[in-house]
Design an enzyme around this catalytic site. Sequence first.
Site, PDB file in Angstrom:
ATOM      1  N   SER A 108       0.782  -1.242   0.000  1.00  0.00           N
ATOM      2  CA  SER A 108       0.000   0.000   0.000  1.00  0.00           C
ATOM      3  C   SER A 108       0.811   1.287   0.000  1.00  0.00           C
ATOM      4  O   SER A 108       0.219   2.368  -0.138  1.00  0.00           O
ATOM      5  CB  SER A 108      -0.965   0.011   1.185  1.00  0.00           C
ATOM      6  OG  SER A 108      -2.094  -0.789   0.904  1.00  0.00           O
ATOM      7  N   LYS A 111       0.158   3.698  -2.774  1.00  0.00           N
ATOM      8  CA  LYS A 111      -0.865   4.744  -2.733  1.00  0.00           C
ATOM      9  C   LYS A 111      -0.244   6.138  -2.722  1.00  0.00           C
ATOM     10  O   LYS A 111      -0.918   7.117  -3.071  1.00  0.00           O
ATOM     11  CB  LYS A 111      -1.775   4.541  -1.530  1.00  0.00           C
ATOM     12  CG  LYS A 111      -2.661   3.286  -1.630  1.00  0.00           C
ATOM     13  CD  LYS A 111      -3.532   3.128  -0.407  1.00  0.00           C
ATOM     14  CE  LYS A 111      -4.582   2.025  -0.590  1.00  0.00           C
ATOM     15  NZ  LYS A 111      -4.039   0.676  -0.432  1.00  0.00           N
ATOM     16  N   SER A 165      -6.026   3.296   4.389  1.00  0.00           N
ATOM     17  CA  SER A 165      -5.513   2.504   3.274  1.00  0.00           C
ATOM     18  C   SER A 165      -6.631   1.820   2.495  1.00  0.00           C
ATOM     19  O   SER A 165      -6.497   0.678   2.043  1.00  0.00           O
ATOM     20  CB  SER A 165      -4.506   1.459   3.772  1.00  0.00           C
ATOM     21  OG  SER A 165      -3.633   1.075   2.752  1.00  0.00           O
TER      22      SER A 165
END
Length: 404
Positions: A108, A111, A165
Site C-alpha cells: 500500500s 498509494k 488505506s
Amino acid sequence: MSSAVPSASGAVPSASGAVPSAAGAAPAVPCPKAPAPVVSRPPRPSPPPGVPQDRAVGGPELATAGLVVPAGVARPPAVTATSWLVADLDSGQVLGGCGPHEYGTPASVQKLLLAATMLPRLDPKQVVTVTAGDMDIEPGSSAVGLVRGGRYRIETIWLGLLLQSGNEAANALARLGGGPAGMAGGVRAMNEEAHRLGALQTHAVTPSGLDGRGQFTSAYDLALIARACFADPTFRRYALTETHRIPAQPALRTKGFEIQNENQLVYRYPGALGGKTGFTDLARHTYVGAAQRGGRRLVVTLLGAEPRPARGWEQGAALLDWGFSLPRGAAVGRLVEPGELNASAAATPPAPAATSTPRPAAASGPIEDGLAGRWPTAALAAAVAALLAAGLLLRRRRTTRRRS
C-alpha cells in the site's frame, strides 16, 4: 566518501561472511539485520532485468545491493527490512541506505504514487459517486467502508485512502483521475508520473498496491515519490490528520462512522509529518515515514520487513533517529529532481549505433490492466534496441511475474 557493503537480500554469504556483489564489485559485509521470524509467503516474483544506469540514479555509490553510508558515521540500526533508504526532503541528499535500488514489492505504499499523480488533478470539494467497479477489491483486503452508490467529497475519499488505506478509495481516485480510460488510465498516469519523477524502477499495475504481475518499486524510488507528496501542502495536511468522519448515506440506509490514522508514527514520534504503511503476504511490511527535527525534514522508506521484533513504523523511526544523528552534509547520493532525467536524456547526443549497448528488452508475456500497448514484445526487441541507441526511447519497461 562512503562505505558500501552488500545486504542479505537474497545473496549467500561466503565462509568469511561476505556477500557476493555485482559482477566486478568486491564482496563486503551484509547490512545490519535484526533477527526475524520465519514466515510462510508466496514465491517471490522475478524482478525485471537489471539496468546499470537505473541502479546508479542519484549517484554511483547507490548502485549496491548492500549498505551504503557516509564514511565514519555511526552504524545504522539493525532492521528486518530487505531494503531501505533515508533522505533529506529539502536538500534531496541521500543519507544512507541498504540496497537502495533493489527491486521490491510495494503493497500500500504505492498509494503515495497515486497521491502524487492525482492530488493536482482532482478537486477535493467535488462530490462523486462510488461505482461497483470501485468496490471490486480483493476480499479481506483493507477498505475504508465506502458503499456502492454512496456520494462523497473527494477529500473524504483521500482521507479514507491515506488514513485507512482503503483499496476501494484507491480505485475510485484512479478512475476519477484517469480520464476516459477510467481506472486503467489512472494507472497509466501513475506510471507516467513515476517516470517524470525519475523513479525508473517503479511500475504500477494496481492503484492500491494490491499485488499485480510486474509490479515493483525500490526504496530509492519511494523516496522520490514521497518527496513529491510532501511538497504538496494538501498531502501534508491529510497525512497528519488523526481522525475523520465518513458521512452517512441516508438514501442507502448506511450510518456515518469515524476513521483513525493507522500510521503510529503520527502519534508516537516527535516531529512526525506522516507517511504510509503497507502489507501484503507477498510484499510483507512496507513503510514510508517522514519527520522534522532541528530544522531538517527526513524521509525513510523500507521494503520487505517483518513486524517482529519491531513493527514497520518502529523500524522507520529507528532509521529516522539514525539519520537525524548524522552531521549536515553527510551524504552518499541525492534524490534527482522531477524531470531531470528526461531533460538529461534529451540533451545527450545519440551514441553511434555500432558501439552502443542496448538496454535489456522487457520480458514477454500477458500484460494486465489494458496497458499492453505501452510495452515492447520480444518481436520488437531489435527495433527497441535501435531506438534506445539513438536516445529516442523513454525509459519505460514492463515485466511479468508468476502469479502467487
